[in-house]
Design a protein around this motif. Structure first.
Motif, PDB file in Angstrom:
ATOM      1  N   ASP A  39       0.809  -1.217   0.000  1.00  0.00           N
ATOM      2  CA  ASP A  39       0.000   0.000   0.000  1.00  0.00           C
ATOM      3  C   ASP A  39       0.842   1.267   0.000  1.00  0.00           C
ATOM      4  O   ASP A  39       1.840   1.366   0.717  1.00  0.00           O
ATOM      5  CB  ASP A  39      -0.913   0.002   1.236  1.00  0.00           C
ATOM      6  CG  ASP A  39      -1.842   1.199   1.263  1.00  0.00           C
ATOM      7  OD1 ASP A  39      -2.717   1.267   0.382  1.00  0.00           O
ATOM      8  OD2 ASP A  39      -1.693   2.068   2.151  1.00  0.00           O
ATOM      9  N   SER A  57      -1.836  -1.073  -3.548  1.00  0.00           N
ATOM     10  CA  SER A  57      -3.138  -0.473  -3.260  1.00  0.00           C
ATOM     11  C   SER A  57      -2.911   0.990  -2.928  1.00  0.00           C
ATOM     12  O   SER A  57      -1.766   1.425  -2.733  1.00  0.00           O
ATOM     13  CB  SER A  57      -3.845  -1.197  -2.103  1.00  0.00           C
ATOM     14  OG  SER A  57      -3.068  -1.142  -0.920  1.00  0.00           O
ATOM     15  N   GLY A  77      -4.428  -3.629  -6.254  1.00  0.00           N
ATOM     16  CA  GLY A  77      -5.487  -3.910  -5.291  1.00  0.00           C
ATOM     17  C   GLY A  77      -6.527  -2.810  -5.249  1.00  0.00           C
ATOM     18  O   GLY A  77      -6.813  -2.158  -6.260  1.00  0.00           O
ATOM     19  N   ASP A  78      -7.090  -2.589  -4.062  1.00  0.00           N
ATOM     20  CA  ASP A  78      -8.166  -1.611  -3.910  1.00  0.00           C
ATOM     21  C   ASP A  78      -7.652  -0.176  -3.980  1.00  0.00           C
ATOM     22  O   ASP A  78      -6.530   0.128  -3.574  1.00  0.00           O
ATOM     23  CB  ASP A  78      -8.880  -1.814  -2.578  1.00  0.00           C
ATOM     24  CG  ASP A  78      -9.750  -3.067  -2.566  1.00  0.00           C
ATOM     25  OD1 ASP A  78     -10.326  -3.380  -3.612  1.00  0.00           O
ATOM     26  OD2 ASP A  78      -9.825  -3.734  -1.515  1.00  0.00           O
ATOM     27  N   SER A  79      -8.516   0.691  -4.485  1.00  0.00           N
ATOM     28  CA  SER A  79      -8.283   2.132  -4.491  1.00  0.00           C
ATOM     29  C   SER A  79      -9.497   2.797  -3.865  1.00  0.00           C
ATOM     30  O   SER A  79     -10.616   2.323  -4.036  1.00  0.00           O
ATOM     31  CB  SER A  79      -8.106   2.652  -5.914  1.00  0.00           C
ATOM     32  OG  SER A  79      -7.093   1.949  -6.604  1.00  0.00           O
TER      33      SER A  79
END
Length: 280
Positions: A39, A57, A77-79
């Motif tokens: 991250d 991420s 990954g997630d944003s």
């Protein structure tokens, strides 16, 4: 890596396992690389981006300038929030490997935006010869300017190659709850859970020359093209509500150049556009 602030351009390489904040008060040059396998909390670029960014991420990603030709920003990954204020030029790619709370693109999208899963709020200023494809649902999709010769899609993941309608694309299925186009919409499609045949003749960003291939085409010269579109997915793909603030234009419908809403499951409500041509 903790907090990193560069007073000017990033013209080299920054690599780390993870980071808190990276601020570039200049440009990401064409030979730059910013890579973090896990991250990066916040990435802020004051100028334009011409290099490569690859993150595991991100909670906040903002580029004030444009993504210029050759630039690729990938988040595996997630944003949470993603904003590119200056637009995405042809030959530039923004690819998000999971979902995002919001994606906002200012300027003009001439390149490609791809998100694998759902997006809460999606906003595009203007899109011309561009692809904006979300692999899951979109709660709210807004085009605040015009749309021309472009495709805005839900339920379609364009794959790791970042190219629309190729072998690694996946129809997961997905719906658009509300969509609003404020400006003129010309020869552009808003789709949900549908792809044209992969061998379709195409132009910039692999956008098909003939939009009729998205639907049943009894008059197609090639029999294989009469019902060649792909649709489906694991969830329903529909458009809940669509509204248009200015004319919706189809320059040559018989040749497959038209504007339309195309879904595998239907459209709940379509506000009548101020149009000189039929919205298909």
């Amino acid at each position: 890596l903790g907090a990193l602030t560069l007073p000017g351009d990033l013209a080299g390489r920054v690599t780390a396992n993870s980071g808190t904040t990276v601020t570039v008060k200049g440009n990401l040059t064409a030979d730059s690389l910013l890579a973090m396998s896990k991250d990066l909390g916040t990435l802020a670029v004051t100028g334009q981006a011409a290099g490569l960014v690859n993150l595991g991420s991100s909670k906040s990603l903002k580029v004030t300038g444009a993504l210029v030709a050759g630039a690729t920003i990938t988040v595996q990954g997630d944003s949470r929030t993603v904003a590119v204020t200056g637009g995405i030029q042809e030959g530039a790619l923004l690819l998000l490997g999971q979902g995002a709370t919001s994606v906002s693109i200012g300027g003009t999208v001439n390149g490609v935006v791809g998100v694998r899963r759902s997006v809460g709020t999606a906003t595009v200023a203007t899109i011309t010869n561009g692809i904006f494809a979300i692999g899951g649902d979109i709660k709210s999709l807004s085009v605040t300017g015009s749309a021309s010769n472009s495709i805005l899609a839900a339920g379609i993941w364009i794959g790791a190659d970042g190219i629309y309608n190729t072998a690694d694309d996946v129809i997961y299925g997905g719906s658009i709850a509300t969509v609003k186009v404020t400006g003129i919409m010309t020869d552009s499609l808003i789709t949900a859970g549908v792809l044209p045949p992969q061998d379709a003749a195409s132009l910039t960003n692999n956008i098909p020359v003939d939009y009729s291939l998205f639907d049943y085409s009894p008059d197609a010269l090639n029999p294989a093209d009469k019902n060649a579109a792909e649709s489906g997915g694991i969830v329903v793909s529909r458009i809940g509500s669509a509204s248009f603030g200015k004319p919706v234009v189809s320059t040559s419908p018989l040749q497959g150049h038209f504007s339309g809403l195309i879904t595998s499951s239907g459209v709940t409500k379509n506000a009548t556009p101020k149009t000189t041509e039929a919205l298909k």
